[in-house]
Motif scaffolding. Structure first.
Motif, PDB file in Angstrom:
ATOM      1  N   VAL A   1      44.824  24.961  -0.196  1.00 37.36           N
ATOM      2  CA  VAL A   1      43.634  25.979   0.886  1.00 37.36           C
ATOM      3  C   VAL A   1      44.356  27.183   0.995  1.00 37.36           C
ATOM      4  O   VAL A   1      43.142  27.528   2.274  1.00 37.36           O
ATOM      5  CB  VAL A   1      42.936  24.534   1.102  1.00 37.36           C
ATOM      6  CG1 VAL A   1      42.448  23.073   0.047  1.00 37.36           C
ATOM      7  CG2 VAL A   1      43.956  24.417   2.051  1.00 37.36           C
ATOM      8  N   ASP A   2      45.246  27.746   0.989  1.00 35.03           N
ATOM      9  CA  ASP A   2      46.047  28.491   2.011  1.00 35.03           C
ATOM     10  C   ASP A   2      44.578  29.737   2.111  1.00 35.03           C
ATOM     11  O   ASP A   2      44.249  30.244   2.496  1.00 35.03           O
ATOM     12  CB  ASP A   2      47.346  28.660   1.663  1.00 35.03           C
ATOM     13  CG  ASP A   2      47.608  29.176   2.923  1.00 35.03           C
ATOM     14  OD1 ASP A   2      48.051  28.975   4.108  1.00 35.03           O
ATOM     15  OD2 ASP A   2      48.683  30.763   2.686  1.00 35.03           O
ATOM     16  N   ARG A   3      44.643  30.446   0.617  1.00 34.36           N
ATOM     17  CA  ARG A   3      44.442  31.422   0.546  1.00 34.36           C
ATOM     18  C   ARG A   3      42.725  31.827   1.049  1.00 34.36           C
ATOM     19  O   ARG A   3      41.804  31.985   1.804  1.00 34.36           O
ATOM     20  CB  ARG A   3      43.938  31.753  -1.150  1.00 34.36           C
ATOM     21  CG  ARG A   3      45.207  32.674  -1.290  1.00 34.36           C
ATOM     22  CD  ARG A   3      44.898  33.465  -2.384  1.00 34.36           C
ATOM     23  NE  ARG A   3      46.800  33.818  -2.585  1.00 34.36           N
ATOM     24  CZ  ARG A   3      46.521  34.608  -3.417  1.00 34.36           C
ATOM     25  NH1 ARG A   3      46.071  35.177  -4.808  1.00 34.36           N
ATOM     26  NH2 ARG A   3      47.414  35.921  -4.243  1.00 34.36           N
ATOM     27  N   SER A   4      41.914  30.075   0.912  1.00 35.62           N
ATOM     28  CA  SER A   4      40.762  29.883   1.442  1.00 35.62           C
ATOM     29  C   SER A   4      40.984  29.796   2.791  1.00 35.62           C
ATOM     30  O   SER A   4      39.819  30.331   3.443  1.00 35.62           O
ATOM     31  CB  SER A   4      40.233  28.398   0.379  1.00 35.62           C
ATOM     32  OG  SER A   4      40.520  28.582  -0.681  1.00 35.62           O
ATOM     33  N   ARG A   5      41.908  28.942   3.437  1.00 33.49           N
ATOM     34  CA  ARG A   5      41.656  28.427   4.563  1.00 33.49           C
ATOM     35  C   ARG A   5      41.932  30.617   5.336  1.00 33.49           C
ATOM     36  O   ARG A   5      41.043  30.722   6.343  1.00 33.49           O
ATOM     37  CB  ARG A   5      43.426  27.670   5.382  1.00 33.49           C
ATOM     38  CG  ARG A   5      43.101  27.810   6.188  1.00 33.49           C
ATOM     39  CD  ARG A   5      44.253  26.703   7.035  1.00 33.49           C
ATOM     40  NE  ARG A   5      45.471  27.825   6.187  1.00 33.49           N
ATOM     41  CZ  ARG A   5      46.871  28.183   7.002  1.00 33.49           C
ATOM     42  NH1 ARG A   5      46.225  28.391   8.324  1.00 33.49           N
ATOM     43  NH2 ARG A   5      48.057  28.866   6.479  1.00 33.49           N
ATOM     44  N   ARG A   6      43.037  31.318   4.800  1.00 35.94           N
ATOM     45  CA  ARG A   6      43.095  32.709   5.810  1.00 35.94           C
ATOM     46  C   ARG A   6      41.760  33.447   5.405  1.00 35.94           C
ATOM     47  O   ARG A   6      41.276  34.170   5.732  1.00 35.94           O
ATOM     48  CB  ARG A   6      44.341  33.513   5.055  1.00 35.94           C
ATOM     49  CG  ARG A   6      45.253  32.834   5.631  1.00 35.94           C
ATOM     50  CD  ARG A   6      46.823  33.392   4.766  1.00 35.94           C
ATOM     51  NE  ARG A   6      47.234  33.162   3.859  1.00 35.94           N
ATOM     52  CZ  ARG A   6      47.770  33.107   2.560  1.00 35.94           C
ATOM     53  NH1 ARG A   6      48.088  35.161   3.163  1.00 35.94           N
ATOM     54  NH2 ARG A   6      48.346  33.597   1.776  1.00 35.94           N
TER      55      ARG A   6
ATOM     56  N   ILE B   1      33.921  24.634   7.909  1.00 38.08           N
ATOM     57  CA  ILE B   1      34.264  24.922   6.317  1.00 38.08           C
ATOM     58  C   ILE B   1      35.654  24.396   6.412  1.00 38.08           C
ATOM     59  O   ILE B   1      36.376  23.940   5.513  1.00 38.08           O
ATOM     60  CB  ILE B   1      33.268  25.984   5.977  1.00 38.08           C
ATOM     61  CG1 ILE B   1      31.942  25.845   5.785  1.00 38.08           C
ATOM     62  CG2 ILE B   1      34.101  26.325   4.475  1.00 38.08           C
ATOM     63  CD1 ILE B   1      30.929  27.086   5.846  1.00 38.08           C
ATOM     64  N   TYR B   2      36.387  25.409   7.304  1.00 37.02           N
ATOM     65  CA  TYR B   2      38.354  25.352   7.099  1.00 37.02           C
ATOM     66  C   TYR B   2      38.492  23.740   7.287  1.00 37.02           C
ATOM     67  O   TYR B   2      39.459  23.647   6.796  1.00 37.02           O
ATOM     68  CB  TYR B   2      38.846  26.705   8.523  1.00 37.02           C
ATOM     69  CG  TYR B   2      40.324  26.503   8.224  1.00 37.02           C
ATOM     70  CD1 TYR B   2      40.998  26.301   7.493  1.00 37.02           C
ATOM     71  CD2 TYR B   2      40.095  25.275   9.748  1.00 37.02           C
ATOM     72  CE1 TYR B   2      42.138  26.309   8.221  1.00 37.02           C
ATOM     73  CE2 TYR B   2      41.362  25.299   9.704  1.00 37.02           C
ATOM     74  CZ  TYR B   2      42.546  25.409   9.588  1.00 37.02           C
ATOM     75  OH  TYR B   2      43.785  25.232   9.347  1.00 37.02           O
ATOM     76  N   ARG B   3      38.189  23.282   8.323  1.00 34.68           N
ATOM     77  CA  ARG B   3      38.802  21.850   9.166  1.00 34.68           C
ATOM     78  C   ARG B   3      38.069  21.059   7.466  1.00 34.68           C
ATOM     79  O   ARG B   3      38.614  20.339   7.121  1.00 34.68           O
ATOM     80  CB  ARG B   3      38.249  21.379   9.864  1.00 34.68           C
ATOM     81  CG  ARG B   3      38.794  22.146  11.357  1.00 34.68           C
ATOM     82  CD  ARG B   3      38.075  21.358  12.525  1.00 34.68           C
ATOM     83  NE  ARG B   3      38.536  21.997  13.820  1.00 34.68           N
ATOM     84  CZ  ARG B   3      39.226  22.906  14.269  1.00 34.68           C
ATOM     85  NH1 ARG B   3      40.489  21.764  13.877  1.00 34.68           N
ATOM     86  NH2 ARG B   3      39.949  22.995  15.876  1.00 34.68           N
ATOM     87  N   GLY B   4      37.264  21.117   7.457  1.00 34.04           N
ATOM     88  CA  GLY B   4      36.589  21.036   6.152  1.00 34.04           C
ATOM     89  C   GLY B   4      37.592  20.883   4.498  1.00 34.04           C
ATOM     90  O   GLY B   4      37.732  19.302   4.098  1.00 34.04           O
ATOM     91  N   LEU B   5      37.954  21.972   4.233  1.00 30.74           N
ATOM     92  CA  LEU B   5      38.771  21.903   3.021  1.00 30.74           C
ATOM     93  C   LEU B   5      40.014  21.214   3.137  1.00 30.74           C
ATOM     94  O   LEU B   5      40.328  20.567   2.921  1.00 30.74           O
ATOM     95  CB  LEU B   5      39.239  23.765   3.111  1.00 30.74           C
ATOM     96  CG  LEU B   5      37.964  24.440   2.618  1.00 30.74           C
ATOM     97  CD1 LEU B   5      38.551  26.056   2.866  1.00 30.74           C
ATOM     98  CD2 LEU B   5      37.888  24.118   1.450  1.00 30.74           C
ATOM     99  N   VAL B   6      40.500  21.718   4.391  1.00 32.43           N
ATOM    100  CA  VAL B   6      41.897  20.759   5.266  1.00 32.43           C
ATOM    101  C   VAL B   6      41.280  19.391   5.044  1.00 32.43           C
ATOM    102  O   VAL B   6      42.568  18.719   4.485  1.00 32.43           O
ATOM    103  CB  VAL B   6      42.246  21.389   6.628  1.00 32.43           C
ATOM    104  CG1 VAL B   6      43.513  20.528   6.573  1.00 32.43           C
ATOM    105  CG2 VAL B   6      43.099  22.593   6.812  1.00 32.43           C
TER     106      VAL B   6
ATOM    107  N   ARG C   1      35.623  35.083   9.686  1.00 33.22           N
ATOM    108  CA  ARG C   1      35.525  34.180  10.622  1.00 33.22           C
ATOM    109  C   ARG C   1      35.123  35.542  12.269  1.00 33.22           C
ATOM    110  O   ARG C   1      34.659  35.600  12.739  1.00 33.22           O
ATOM    111  CB  ARG C   1      36.164  32.924  10.936  1.00 33.22           C
ATOM    112  CG  ARG C   1      35.846  32.400  12.792  1.00 33.22           C
ATOM    113  CD  ARG C   1      36.391  31.331  12.975  1.00 33.22           C
ATOM    114  NE  ARG C   1      35.756  30.043  13.382  1.00 33.22           N
ATOM    115  CZ  ARG C   1      36.481  28.714  14.678  1.00 33.22           C
ATOM    116  NH1 ARG C   1      37.491  28.895  14.307  1.00 33.22           N
ATOM    117  NH2 ARG C   1      35.617  28.226  15.129  1.00 33.22           N
ATOM    118  N   ALA C   2      37.116  36.107  11.911  1.00 34.78           N
ATOM    119  CA  ALA C   2      37.362  36.602  13.050  1.00 34.78           C
ATOM    120  C   ALA C   2      36.134  38.468  12.933  1.00 34.78           C
ATOM    121  O   ALA C   2      35.304  38.472  14.136  1.00 34.78           O
ATOM    122  CB  ALA C   2      38.454  37.427  12.835  1.00 34.78           C
TER     123      ALA C   2
END
Lengths: 241, 403
Positions: free
Chosen positions: B280-285, B35-40, B291-292
């Motif tokens: 997308v920075d906040r979503s990414r973080r 999902i993170y990669r998809g966002l980027v 995930r962690a």
């Protein structure tokens, strides 16, 4: 320390002197076994009798190297193994090479079938799997349960389970077999069969056998009986059958 | 004889269910990365596809995606006059939400400078580019529109003539492409009453002004269309895209345009950076943290499962120890089961993920690197999770058999 020490062929199966076992300390101190000495020759079958709490199981587990005495010496097959609570050898290695155990409950591993329960004892002692399998099947045949080799313990009767347990105890050709109430869960006929099995094994294979039992109906099977009470050996009687 | 395998075979349904649970958990861990990669990917998709060398936006804004940017349409002509600029075109972009067939339809709208740009560069999966100046659109498949379908936007109907695949905005909305005038008509669509009130206000203001009193002939003009009034600016655009001539000095051109006080210019890389580290920075973080936490939860769950499996075998382990089994036999039993749980869980996660992720409403991008990383993580989790079970097994006394 190494459990793989050479046995003397003319030494007794087990010789224990001055065994004392004390649990707790101070006000809570309990003496479970007091200055007990015991000697069992090779090929000899000995019954250990006594009321509950007499210290029979304490003596058995001390000689079986799973519950060390507080004081005393134990020599098995001429090899000194315990000096008080101090092991003189690798006890786990010594157990797997020279001792066999049978209990009131067969204690078979539930996820292994009958043959595998015997096989595992051999593989633990570094027997290659194929040879271990062959020997396990031989032992099951010797004990009359070869036809149940592929059955899980849950599918075996109490008597069959106990026979498999005896086969497992014999797997590594031990010098000393220790049995704690092995017939308690069996009817008198099956119980006698198991006792006779111990005698046969002792005589044929030259192993010493110490059996803790309450079952007085099969005492004629034993070469000797020992009475224990309040943590002491009270009397000894020899029977020649 | 492998004790771990025998135990698993004996307790296959229980082990299978446990492995399934762990597999689903690992699938979520894998999916979070996707999902993170998809966002980027989605955030930078349009910038990459448009492939402009420079983005000219409203001064001091991070437009047109990270924030609203509005520049006069004639900036296109100003930029074209800069030496080294090969081409410039207006860019209109924003998101609207309408209702079609009773369900909300979110469209990320982009204007195409017809006839120079008819959308032929788009990744068309069906149909074709625009072939007339008005009332046609190209829609992304995620919008659920069909070829030939007509939808009403503003006061006009638009027919879908092409369908793209994978063209979504940074917020995951499907994109729709119109000719620039149509896009602006949709953007600046106002109800008739609002227009009437606007004209009436203008007329009254003009009446009060000195100019209106001295030149009464102007008054009817004020009541006319906004576009016909020379004093009112035509609709603005979001940005102007610039293509540089081969060999042109990009830094010099950037410095020239940045020197104009009403504009700011970004390179394609800077525009991408604005999206990834801004939009997308906040979503990414957030996804990274989630995930962690999931990895920690997976480790704890696996630890508890393996500890319970060890407790279940307390008597058997005691019997093995009584028979003189070496520690490595007991450790092997627990560790092999942990690794097998991990491997089966991983395989399930990979298989299920590949089947399910394409059905997710937003893009999930799983790379080979993600699979490798997860495999290493699963290996670590399995070993870590088995430690508590091993510790417990090492403390089991052979005496337990007699209990």
């Amino acid at each position: 320390m190494n459990g793989d020490r050479t046995f003397s062929s003319d030494a007794p199966a087990v010789a224990a002197t001055g065994l004392t076992k004390i649990y707790g300390s101070g006000n809570t101190e309990v003496v479970a076994m007091r200055d007990v000495s015991l000697r069992i020759e090779r090929g000899e079958v000995v019954a250990l009798l006594g009321p509950s709490g007499a210290g029979k199981s304490t003596l058995l587990t001390a000689v079986g190297l799973i519950n060390p005495p507080t004081v005393g010496h134990i020599t098995i097959g001429g090899v000194p193994v315990m000096d008080g609570a101090q092991p003189l050898t690798d006890l786990a290695a010594f157990r797997r090479q020279h001792l066999g155990f049978v209990f009131q409950k067969a204690n078979l591993i539930p996820f292994l079938n009958a043959a595998q329960n015997v096989q595992v004892a051999l593989e633990i002692n570094d027997t290659p799997p194929r040879a271990a399998r062959r020997r396990a099947l031989e032992l099951l045949a010797y004990l009359g349960v070869a036809d149940r080799a592929g059955n899980l313990p849950a599918a075996l009767s109490g008597g069959q389970q106990q026979r498999v347990a005896v086969a497992r105890a014999l797997a590594n050709e031990p010098n000393l077999i220790l049995a704690d109430e092995p017939t308690a869960a069996l009817d008198s006929h099956r119980g006698r069969q198991v006792m006779e099995l111990f005698r046969q094994v002792a005589h044929e294979r030259g192993a010493g056998v110490l059996v803790v039992t309450h079952d007085h109906r099969a005492l004629d099977v034993f070469d000797r009986t020992i009475q224990m009470e309040d943590g002491r050996l009270e009397s000894e009687r020899s029977e020649k059958i | 004889m492998n004790l771990a395998a025998q135990d698993i075979r004996h307790n296959l349904p229980r082990f299978g269910l446990t492995a399934c649970g762990i597999g689903l958990l690992l699938m979520i861990v894998l999916g979070m990365g996707g999902i993170y990669r998809g966002l980027v990917y989605e955030a930078t998709l349009l910038v990459d596809r448009v492939n402009a060398d420079l983005w000219v936006v409203q001064h001091n804004t991070r437009g047109p995606f990270a924030e609203v940017s509005s520049v006069p349409a004639n900036v296109e002509s100003r930029v074209l006059a800069v030496p080294g600029v090969a081409a410039a075109r207006r860019f209109v972009y924003w998101t609207i939400q309408r209702e079609t067939s009773g369900r909300p339809l979110r469209l990320a709208i982009q204007g195409l400078v017809w006839p120079d740009d008819n959308g032929a560069w788009l990744p068309l999966a069906a149909g074709g580019p625009l072939h007339q100046a008005h009332y046609q659109m190209i829609a992304d498949r995620t919008l659920g529109l069909q070829l030939g379908e007509r939808i009403k936007l503003g006061k006009d109907f638009y027919t879908v003539v092409g369908l793209t695949k994978g063209m979504t905005s940074a917020s995951g909305d499907g994109m729709a492409f119109f000719s620039l005038p149509d896009a602006q008509a949709i953007q600046f669509d106002e109800p008739g009453e609002a227009i009437r009130l606007q004209r009436n206000t203008r007329f009254r203001q003009m009446q009060r002004l000195d100019l209106g009193q001295q030149q009464p002939a102007l008054l009817p003009r004020v009541s006319g269309q906004t576009a016909d009034l020379p004093a009112i600016l035509p609709p603005t655009v979001s940005a102007v895209l610039v293509k540089l001539a081969p060999g042109a000095d990009a830094q010099k051109i950037i410095a020239t345009i940045n020197g104009w006080p009403d504009l700011t210019v970004y390179t394609q890389a800077q525009e991408n950076d604005l999206l990834v580290h801004g939009l997308v920075d906040r979503s990414r973080r957030q996804i990274g943290l989630f995930r962690a936490i999931l990895v920690i939860v997976s480790t704890i769950i696996m630890t508890l499962i393996l500890y319970t499996l060890t407790l279940d075998k307390t008597h058997d382990i005691a019997m093995l120890k009584l028979m003189g089994a070496r520690n490595r036999v007991v450790i092997g039993l627990i560790l092999q089961q942990a690794l097998l749980l991990g491997v089966i869980g991983y395989a399930l996660a990979a298989l299920l993920g590949q089947g399910l992720f394409p059905l997710f409403p937003r893009l999930v991008v799983i790379t080979p690197q993600d699979f490798w990383l997860l495999a290493v993580a699963v290996l670590g989790i399995s070993v870590l999770a088995s430690l508590l079970g091993i510790w417990k097994a090492m403390r089991i006394s052979p005496n337990t058999v007699l209990a």
